[in-house]
Enzyme design. Structure first.
Site, PDB file in Angstrom:
ATOM      1  N   ASP A 221    -134.657 -11.121-115.766  1.00 38.57           N
ATOM      2  CA  ASP A 221    -136.097 -11.026-115.516  1.00 38.57           C
ATOM      3  C   ASP A 221    -136.506  -9.681-114.929  1.00 38.57           C
ATOM      4  O   ASP A 221    -135.834  -9.147-114.045  1.00 38.57           O
ATOM      5  CB  ASP A 221    -136.542 -12.120-114.543  1.00 38.57           C
ATOM      6  CG  ASP A 221    -136.542 -13.503-115.167  1.00 38.57           C
ATOM      7  OD1 ASP A 221    -136.437 -13.596-116.407  1.00 38.57           O
ATOM      8  OD2 ASP A 221    -136.643 -14.491-114.415  1.00 38.57           O
TER       9      ASP A 221
ATOM     10  N   GLY B 227    -134.264 -17.410-116.077  1.00 41.68           N
ATOM     11  CA  GLY B 227    -134.068 -18.426-117.100  1.00 41.68           C
ATOM     12  C   GLY B 227    -134.110 -19.783-116.432  1.00 41.68           C
ATOM     13  O   GLY B 227    -133.527 -19.967-115.355  1.00 41.68           O
ATOM     14  N   LYS B 228    -134.815 -20.725-117.025  1.00 38.78           N
ATOM     15  CA  LYS B 228    -134.964 -22.035-116.390  1.00 38.78           C
ATOM     16  C   LYS B 228    -133.617 -22.695-116.126  1.00 38.78           C
ATOM     17  O   LYS B 228    -133.394 -23.296-115.073  1.00 38.78           O
ATOM     18  CB  LYS B 228    -135.853 -22.929-117.250  1.00 38.78           C
ATOM     19  CG  LYS B 228    -137.311 -22.495-117.300  1.00 38.78           C
ATOM     20  CD  LYS B 228    -138.163 -23.488-118.079  1.00 38.78           C
ATOM     21  CE  LYS B 228    -139.599 -22.985-118.199  1.00 38.78           C
ATOM     22  NZ  LYS B 228    -140.256 -22.815-116.887  1.00 38.78           N
TER      23      LYS B 228
ATOM     24  N   ASN C 201    -131.830 -20.810-113.235  1.00 38.52           N
ATOM     25  CA  ASN C 201    -132.514 -21.053-111.967  1.00 38.52           C
ATOM     26  C   ASN C 201    -132.210 -22.445-111.428  1.00 38.52           C
ATOM     27  O   ASN C 201    -131.949 -22.629-110.238  1.00 38.52           O
ATOM     28  CB  ASN C 201    -134.030 -20.917-112.150  1.00 38.52           C
ATOM     29  CG  ASN C 201    -134.468 -19.488-112.409  1.00 38.52           C
ATOM     30  OD1 ASN C 201    -133.713 -18.548-112.202  1.00 38.52           O
ATOM     31  ND2 ASN C 201    -135.688 -19.333-112.877  1.00 38.52           N
TER      32      ASN C 201
ATOM     33  N   GLN D 191    -152.112 -28.421-106.129  1.00 35.50           N
ATOM     34  CA  GLN D 191    -152.573 -29.790-105.907  1.00 35.50           C
ATOM     35  C   GLN D 191    -151.432 -30.766-105.643  1.00 35.50           C
ATOM     36  O   GLN D 191    -151.675 -31.951-105.440  1.00 35.50           O
ATOM     37  CB  GLN D 191    -153.409 -30.267-107.098  1.00 35.50           C
ATOM     38  CG  GLN D 191    -154.739 -29.542-107.233  1.00 35.50           C
ATOM     39  CD  GLN D 191    -155.591 -30.122-108.342  1.00 35.50           C
ATOM     40  OE1 GLN D 191    -155.210 -30.125-109.512  1.00 35.50           O
ATOM     41  NE2 GLN D 191    -156.755 -30.641-107.979  1.00 35.50           N
TER      42      GLN D 191
ATOM     43  N   GLY E 205    -140.975 -24.331-109.994  1.00 34.94           N
ATOM     44  CA  GLY E 205    -140.704 -25.546-110.758  1.00 34.94           C
ATOM     45  C   GLY E 205    -139.224 -25.811-110.910  1.00 34.94           C
ATOM     46  O   GLY E 205    -138.772 -26.969-110.869  1.00 34.94           O
ATOM     47  N   ASP E 206    -138.440 -24.756-111.071  1.00 31.02           N
ATOM     48  CA  ASP E 206    -136.989 -24.908-111.199  1.00 31.02           C
ATOM     49  C   ASP E 206    -136.368 -25.358-109.879  1.00 31.02           C
ATOM     50  O   ASP E 206    -135.436 -26.160-109.853  1.00 31.02           O
ATOM     51  CB  ASP E 206    -136.359 -23.590-111.649  1.00 31.02           C
ATOM     52  CG  ASP E 206    -136.884 -23.134-113.002  1.00 31.02           C
ATOM     53  OD1 ASP E 206    -137.160 -23.997-113.851  1.00 31.02           O
ATOM     54  OD2 ASP E 206    -137.023 -21.909-113.203  1.00 31.02           O
TER      55      ASP E 206
ATOM     56  N   ASN F 132    -141.136 -16.156-101.198  1.00 26.77           N
ATOM     57  CA  ASN F 132    -140.428 -14.893-101.416  1.00 26.77           C
ATOM     58  C   ASN F 132    -140.513 -14.482-102.882  1.00 26.77           C
ATOM     59  O   ASN F 132    -140.976 -15.247-103.730  1.00 26.77           O
ATOM     60  CB  ASN F 132    -138.954 -15.035-100.992  1.00 26.77           C
ATOM     61  CG  ASN F 132    -138.804 -15.227 -99.495  1.00 26.77           C
ATOM     62  OD1 ASN F 132    -138.991 -14.306 -98.720  1.00 26.77           O
ATOM     63  ND2 ASN F 132    -138.476 -16.455 -99.093  1.00 26.77           N
TER      64      ASN F 132
ATOM     65  N   GLY G  53    -139.035 -13.354-106.624  1.00 26.81           N
ATOM     66  CA  GLY G  53    -137.904 -13.678-107.482  1.00 26.81           C
ATOM     67  C   GLY G  53    -137.579 -15.153-107.410  1.00 26.81           C
ATOM     68  O   GLY G  53    -138.037 -15.859-106.515  1.00 26.81           O
TER      69      GLY G  53
END
EC number: 2.7.1.15
Length: 307
Positions: free
Chosen positions: A14, A40-41, A44, A224, A251-252, A285, A287
């Site tokens: 990334d 990369g999901k 991560n 939310q 999200g990861d 943070n 990254g």
């Protein structure tokens, strides 16, 4: 904690650009700064699981290039087992991430080596799949590999945690074979076909979607909060009031927290709380992988929240 996590998924190098706004069409806009990191999901989520103290195995492809070296070294540094990370002739996957001052993120990825993964790669990790294993999947690898992985894991009685991101058409037969389906508000709108204009609307759609899928479904809604539904059980967790520096990897991190909750036999409400704590720490943070908290940080944060 008994058990382990196996992640089959993407690995991206990334480049994160901090900027005050997105460039206009035809405009060259100067970013405030640039950082490079592993992402990369799949990568991560594997790193967050390992940071939480879970024995974690990564299956994926990187290129035979310097970025591939960095991606493998990054996983190893956090304790992820990279035995099943292979080199491909294609270049390593890459992500270009624009992060704005309010913490919002706009990202573009290249497929690269991530789309050279084949069903035989699933066969090579099949011996790791059993009733004590959580298999974590996302949608940055070929669809046929995901379908095959779900079938293989289901036969092994493995718990399947499917992060349906980024959204794409997918056979509901396989979605229903998973134990957990996780998606953010954009992806949830794609799969439900409805605009989630408010928390009450999201709740209604989640309950209907979980009933249709017959498993545990979770919507993450950014600022939310997040909500989860299983059968007639529903939980909603507001987001924490923290200063979001950048939301890359939030999200990861949440998915890693869910995997920890599953392996530690948490009930659904507590699992949602724990995963939300992971995300709240990550967004403070820059990254993804470097920002993700270890188990000590999460437990301290969770303890303060519980009081």
């Amino acid at each position: 904690m008994d058990g382990k996590v196996v992640v089959i998924g993407s690995l991206n190098y990334d480049i994160i650009l901090k900027t005050d706004r997105m460039p206009l069409k035809g405009e060259t806009h100067s970013a405030e700064s640039a950082d490079c990191c592993c992402g990369g999901k799949g990568g991560n989520q594997a790193v967050q699981c390992a940071k939480l103290g879970i024995p974690t195995y990564m299956s994926g492809h990187v290129g035979n290039d310097c970025n591939g070296d960095i991606l493998i070294q990054g996983l190893k540094a956090y304790g992820v087992d990279t035995t099943y990370v292979k080199r491909a002739s294609a270049a390593s996957g890459m992500g270009i991430v624009h992060t704005l001052q309010d913490g919002s993120v706009f990202a573009t990825i290249t497929r690269g080596a991530n789309h050279t993964i084949e069903t035989k790669d699933v066969d090579e990790i099949a011996h790791l799949l059993d009733g004590q294993t959580v298999l974590v999947l996302q949608m940055e690898i070929p669809k046929q590999v995901l379908e095959y992985a779900i079938k293989t894991a289901a036969k092994a009685r493995c718990t399947i945690l499917f992060n349906m991101a980024p959204a794409m058409e997918f056979d509901e037969t396989y979605m229903k074979m998973c134990h957990y389906l996780i998606m953010n508000e954009v992806e949830a709108q794609f799969y439900t076909g409805k605009e989630l204009t408010s928390v009450p609307v999201a709740k209604s759609e989640l309950i209907a979607f979980a009933r249709e899928m017959g498993n545990t479904c979770i919507f993450t809604l950014g600022k939310q909060g997040a909500m989860a539904c299983r059968d007639h059980e529903f939980h909603y967790k507001e987001s924490f009031s923290v200063k979001a520096v950048e939301t890359t990897g939030a999200g990861d991190s949440f998915v890693g927290g869910l995997a920890y909750g599953i392996l530690n036999h948490m009930d659904l409400g507590r699992m949602l709380d724990f995963a939300t704590c992971c995300s709240a720490l990550t967004v403070q943070n820059t990254g993804a992988q470097g920002s993700m908290p270890d188990i000590r940080a999460v437990l301290e944060f969770y303890s303060r929240y519980s009081k």
